[in-house]
Design a protein around this motif. Structure first.
Motif, short mmCIF file in Angstrom:
data_model
loop_
_atom_site.label_atom_id
_atom_site.label_comp_id
_atom_site.label_asym_id
_atom_site.label_seq_id
_atom_site.Cartn_x
_atom_site.Cartn_y
_atom_site.Cartn_z
N THR A 174 13.71 -12.63 -31.61
CA THR A 174 13.42 -13.74 -32.34
C THR A 174 12.73 -14.65 -32.29
N PRO A 175 11.53 -15.15 -32.32
CA PRO A 175 10.45 -16.06 -31.47
C PRO A 175 11.06 -17.42 -31.59
N LEU A 176 10.46 -17.92 -30.66
CA LEU A 176 10.87 -19.18 -30.94
C LEU A 176 9.77 -20.60 -31.33
N VAL A 177 10.03 -21.34 -31.54
CA VAL A 177 8.86 -22.40 -32.95
C VAL A 177 8.85 -23.43 -32.35
N LYS A 182 14.77 -21.68 -31.97
CA LYS A 182 14.47 -20.44 -31.76
C LYS A 182 15.47 -19.86 -33.27
N ALA A 183 14.12 -19.26 -33.95
CA ALA A 183 14.53 -18.43 -35.54
C ALA A 183 15.36 -17.18 -35.48
N GLU A 184 16.40 -17.65 -35.59
CA GLU A 184 17.67 -16.39 -35.23
C GLU A 184 17.49 -15.78 -36.96
N HIS A 185 16.74 -17.21 -37.91
CA HIS A 185 16.50 -16.55 -39.39
C HIS A 185 16.05 -15.18 -39.96
N MET A 186 15.12 -15.02 -38.57
CA MET A 186 14.49 -14.09 -38.54
C MET A 186 14.19 -12.44 -38.30
N ASN A 187 15.82 -11.98 -37.75
CA ASN A 187 16.34 -11.12 -37.67
C ASN A 187 16.90 -10.54 -38.91
N PRO A 188 17.03 -8.78 -39.06
CA PRO A 188 16.81 -8.43 -40.53
C PRO A 188 17.75 -8.10 -41.26
N SER A 189 18.96 -9.03 -41.21
CA SER A 189 19.65 -9.36 -42.01
C SER A 189 19.59 -11.13 -42.64
N GLY A 190 18.68 -11.93 -41.33
CA GLY A 190 18.46 -12.99 -42.29
C GLY A 190 18.95 -14.13 -41.69
N THR A 191 19.87 -13.74 -40.26
CA THR A 191 20.89 -14.35 -39.79
C THR A 191 21.06 -14.10 -38.27
N GLY A 192 21.56 -15.05 -38.08
CA GLY A 192 21.67 -15.27 -36.59
C GLY A 192 22.86 -14.31 -36.34
N LYS A 193 24.09 -14.13 -37.00
CA LYS A 193 25.05 -13.40 -37.09
C LYS A 193 24.73 -11.67 -36.79
N ASP A 194 23.35 -11.41 -36.92
CA ASP A 194 23.39 -10.01 -36.59
C ASP A 194 23.82 -9.31 -34.66
N ARG A 195 22.59 -10.58 -34.34
CA ARG A 195 23.13 -9.74 -32.62
C ARG A 195 24.36 -9.41 -32.48
N MET A 196 25.70 -10.24 -32.85
CA MET A 196 27.07 -10.08 -31.97
C MET A 196 27.97 -9.09 -33.61
N THR A 200 16.92 -25.39 -30.37
CA THR A 200 18.48 -25.06 -30.94
C THR A 200 17.89 -23.62 -31.84
N ILE A 201 18.81 -23.79 -32.81
CA ILE A 201 19.47 -22.41 -33.41
C ILE A 201 18.97 -22.61 -35.43
N LEU A 202 17.75 -22.12 -35.38
CA LEU A 202 17.80 -22.06 -36.94
C LEU A 202 18.40 -20.60 -36.83
N CYS A 203 19.60 -20.94 -38.19
CA CYS A 203 20.73 -19.53 -37.98
C CYS A 203 20.74 -18.92 -39.86
#
Length: 411
Positions: free
Chosen positions: A53-56, A73-87, A369-372
């Motif tokens: 994910t990009p860092l803005v 860190k734009a974690e909300h740009m993961n395919p499910s729209g959430t930082g939970k995708d990785r875990m 920080t994280i945009l989750c």
């Protein structure tokens, strides 16, 4: 006279051959690069999109705290729209080793984790049962139902109660007639390990190895624990800051060493964990994932009203339509940077500060920080004016100058 002509022909032939070889090598290189950019995963295309994910840069926050640089860190740009995708992917990879070709995955969640799990589970050919509290937003419920998830909606309860959604999820998996496993996001070590191996490394690389402050909230504790563990292994002086909502006991744990919040008293507790409109962050206990953090140096509590102001500020000045967790992280990031600046001014001499101001043209602190989460899943709650006013909250002002002044006053 024929010899010079022959030499010229040989030279031209040599140049032609050399050019052809160079063109062939360049073509092979470019072809390889294109192949490297094709992402693939045995868990499907959805899984292949997770991460990177990009860092803005959030320039608007620098207006609130001059002298600091804010990166998210734009974690909300993961395919499910959430930082939970990785875990979610890491936990499913671990579960697949036990389930084999067929089985059922069970998870207790406030919504985002099972939304992240659902497409991965379906693509793997498994069934997903989600046990969620009844105060999960309508958008999340509809999203899960649309993906064919079997929903078990339960009443709010303390984590010590067998009726808590996490405990019920474990029980559903234990008594299932089919092969089933509870991924148990709060205690599963695959959670924090995923963030240590991917999120933390990406942030370190994208920042060029310079991170002064890292700020994150804790839903399971996996993100802040995993990222901080990697960062501190490379940058021992990085400060790790927890952002916490009202009623979560982690704020007191970090500040005073006691895992307790006044809202945990039964006579005042309105929700299953804490009194806030925010779901998905804040804890009333120390999870295995949170406990795996190397160190958390400080904590900031962010009220619902202040998170709401920050969310509107980021939308107005950055065009980012975010959820409450992202707003909590950003407000805590500005407060942490502001406090660090004041402490630096008190400990540094006048001449050092003067030199840094005029000759060392880089920010004193780089804050990450994280945009989750996106605001799209909170239209009925966090971005619903009537709902908020019914909860005693004030809708932020529309005037940009007034919004900036109000937010500046609470930093």
């Amino acid at each position: 006279p024929a010899q010079p002509v022959e030499n010229m022909q040989l030279q031209e032939l040599s140049v032609l051959v050399t050019s052809s070889i160079a063109a062939f090598c360049l073509g092979m290189f470019m072809s390889r690069r294109k192949r490297d950019e094709i992402y693939d995963s045995e868990f499907g295309a959805h899984a292949a999109l997770i991460g990177r994910t990009p860092l803005v840069r959030l320039r608007s926050l620098e207006l609130l705290c001059p002298g600091c640089e804010f990166l998210a860190k734009a974690e909300h740009m993961n395919p499910s729209g959430t930082g939970k995708d990785r875990m979610a992917l890491a936990m499913l990879e671990k579960a697949a080793q036990e389930l084999g070709e067929q089985g059922t995955v069970v998870e207790g969640s406030s919504g985002s984790t099972v939304i992240a799990l659902a497409p991965l589970v379906v693509a793997k050919g498994y069934k997903l049962i989600a046990v969620v509290p009844d105060d999960v937003s309508e958008e999340k419920r509809n999203h899960l139902l649309a993906m064919g998830v079997e929903l078990k909606i339960v009443k709010p309860a303390s984590i010590s109660s067998p009726e808590h959604y996490v405990n019920q999820a474990r029980r559903v998996a234990s008594f299932s007639q089919q092969r089933a496993i509870c991924t148990d996001q709060f205690e599963n070590p695959a959670n924090n390990q995923a963030h240590c191996k991917s999120t933390g490394q990406e942030i370190f690389r994208q920042c060029g190895g310079r991170i002064d402050i890292f700020v994150a909230s804790a839903g399971t504790g996996g993100t802040i624990a995993g990222v901080s563990r990697f960062l501190l292994s490379r940058l021992a002086n990085t400060r790790i800051i927890l952002a916490d909502p009202p009623g979560s006991s982690l704020f007191a744990l970090v500040k005073f060493g006691v895992c307790y919040a006044p809202q945990q008293r039964e006579r005042t507790l309105r929700r299953h964990r804490y009194d806030t409109i925010t779901d998905g962050v804040g804890l009333d206990r120390i999870t295995s994932n949170f406990a795996s953090a190397t160190a958390i140096h400080d904590a900031y509590r962010v009220t619902d009203q202040h998170a709401l102001l920050m969310a509107h500020f980021l939308f107005r000045f950055e065009g980012l339509f975010l959820g409450p967790s992202s707003a909590i992280n950003c407000l805590a990031a500005v407060r942490a940077a502001n406090d660090s600046l004041h402490q630096n001014e008190e400990t540094s001499s006048f001449y050092i500060n003067l030199f840094n101001h005029f000759f060392w043209h880089r920010p004193k602190y780089r804050v990450v920080t994280i945009l989750c989460d996106s605001g799209q899943r909170y239209l009925s709650r966090f971005w619903n004016r009537q709902f908020l006013e019914n909860r005693g909250l004030e809708w932020p002002p529309n005037d940009p100058d007034m919004l900036r002044q109000v937010l500046f006053a609470i930093i």
